[in-house]
Design a protein around this motif. Structure first.
Motif, PDB file in Angstrom:
ATOM      1  N   SER A  90       0.844  -1.197   0.000  1.00 15.11           N
ATOM      2  CA  SER A  90       0.000   0.000   0.000  1.00 15.11           C
ATOM      3  C   SER A  90       0.876   1.242   0.000  1.00 15.11           C
ATOM      4  N   ASP A  92       0.210   3.858   1.713  1.00 12.48           N
ATOM      5  CA  ASP A  92       0.296   4.320   3.098  1.00 12.48           C
ATOM      6  C   ASP A  92       1.521   3.734   3.799  1.00 12.48           C
ATOM      7  N   TRP A 120       4.430  17.819   0.937  1.00 17.38           N
ATOM      8  CA  TRP A 120       3.754  16.943   1.900  1.00 17.38           C
ATOM      9  C   TRP A 120       4.519  16.920   3.224  1.00 17.38           C
ATOM     10  N   ASP A 179      -6.312  20.348   2.984  1.00 18.77           N
ATOM     11  CA  ASP A 179      -6.945  19.945   1.721  1.00 18.77           C
ATOM     12  C   ASP A 179      -5.913  19.840   0.602  1.00 18.77           C
ATOM     13  N   LEU A 182      -3.790  16.701   1.101  1.00 19.65           N
ATOM     14  CA  LEU A 182      -4.508  15.492   0.708  1.00 19.65           C
ATOM     15  C   LEU A 182      -4.547  15.353  -0.808  1.00 19.65           C
ATOM     16  N   GLN A 183      -4.724  16.471  -1.501  1.00 21.18           N
ATOM     17  CA  GLN A 183      -4.771  16.400  -2.965  1.00 21.18           C
ATOM     18  C   GLN A 183      -3.421  15.972  -3.541  1.00 21.18           C
ATOM     19  N   TYR A 185      -1.139  14.216  -1.912  1.00 26.49           N
ATOM     20  CA  TYR A 185      -0.960  12.823  -1.502  1.00 26.49           C
ATOM     21  C   TYR A 185      -1.682  11.893  -2.481  1.00 26.49           C
ATOM     22  N   THR A 186      -2.912  12.262  -2.824  1.00 30.67           N
ATOM     23  CA  THR A 186      -3.685  11.458  -3.774  1.00 30.67           C
ATOM     24  C   THR A 186      -3.027  11.445  -5.150  1.00 30.67           C
ATOM     25  N   LEU A 187      -2.487  12.577  -5.554  1.00 29.51           N
ATOM     26  CA  LEU A 187      -1.801  12.656  -6.848  1.00 29.51           C
ATOM     27  C   LEU A 187      -0.598  11.729  -6.875  1.00 29.51           C
ATOM     28  N   HIS A 189      -0.140   9.089  -5.043  1.00 25.99           N
ATOM     29  CA  HIS A 189      -0.639   7.716  -4.950  1.00 25.99           C
ATOM     30  C   HIS A 189      -1.079   7.193  -6.314  1.00 25.99           C
ATOM     31  N   ARG A 190      -1.850   7.983  -7.013  1.00 23.72           N
ATOM     32  CA  ARG A 190      -2.434   7.532  -8.278  1.00 23.72           C
ATOM     33  C   ARG A 190      -1.464   7.626  -9.446  1.00 23.72           C
ATOM     34  N   TYR A 193       3.158   6.550  -7.658  1.00 17.92           N
ATOM     35  CA  TYR A 193       3.377   5.306  -6.918  1.00 17.92           C
ATOM     36  C   TYR A 193       3.410   4.073  -7.823  1.00 17.92           C
TER      37      TYR A 193
END
Length: 217
Positions: A90, A92, A120, A179, A182-183, A185-187, A189-190, A193
């Motif tokens: 993962s 995370d 981050w 916010d 988080l955006q 982090y999501t970027l 991840h997708r 990563y």
């Protein structure tokens, strides 16, 4: 009886001493002092007043000491084979591993997106700060480094999140960038990563771990 020249003098109008003084360019009223740029109260980095420039110089001088991207222990940490394998389970787990963040940051550097990890990490450091004065200073430094459209390290944020950050910068707090963090982090991840798991750097760590396990067996 006055002579003609005297009569002419009498009828030419009020004497020079009775006339209002003429205003030459040298006698003109001094120009009003320049007004402070009203944008100094916002943080869109468009302000060029001396106060803001002094603050920016102070932030740049303290950048290295106040926002170290990675503690030295992360840079030198040697992950175990089990830890390296866990990073593929993962995102995370990768981000919660000091060594994982260090390796992933090196990978992002090769893709010219290291600013995402630095942003981050800076947000994590800000959230751990309790002193409001330091929070205020660090928040503005983070904004200048990673949110300002003038920064070469600007991260990719959508208009909604960016507008929210701009409003919160009027009264910065430890959670001003939640916010935005988080955006990003999501970027990572997708987008980054999956490529990291297929990268030669990560595969080399996996092979090294297998070699170590085989030699110990």
């Amino acid at each position: 009886m006055p002579t003609p020249p005297e009569a002419e003098k009498q009828h030419t109008g009020p004497e020079e001493g009775d006339q209002p003084p003429s205003m030459s360019s040298r006698d003109a009223a001094p120009p009003a002092p320049p007004r402070r740029n009203p944008c100094c109260l916002c943080w869109c980095c468009c302000c060029s007043c001396s106060w803001n420039e002094e603050r920016r110089r102070a932030w740049r001088a303290s950048r290295e000491s106040r926002l170290q991207p990675l503690p030295s222990c992360e840079a030198c940490a040697t992950p175990s084979p089990e830890e390296v394998r866990s990073w593929a389970q993962s995102f995370d787990k990768l981000m919660h591993s000091p060594a994982g963040r260090s390796v992933f940051r090196e990978f992002l550097r090769t893709e010219y997106s290291e600013e995402n990890m630095l942003f981050w990490l800076a947000c994590e450091e800000l959230k751990a700060e309790a002193n409001q004065h330091v929070v205020d200073e660090k928040a503005r430094l983070i904004y200048e480094d990673y949110v300002s459209i003038l920064s070469p390290k600007e991260v990719s944020l959508d208009s909604r999140v960016r507008e929210g950050v701009n409003k919160k910068m009027q009264e910065p707090s430890a959670h001003t960038f939640d916010d935005a963090q988080l955006q990003i982090y999501t970027l990572m991840h997708r987008d980054s990563y999956p490529r990291f798991l297929s990268s030669p750097a990560y595969r080399a760590l996996l092979l090294r771990g297998r070699s170590t396990s085989s030699s110990e067996a």
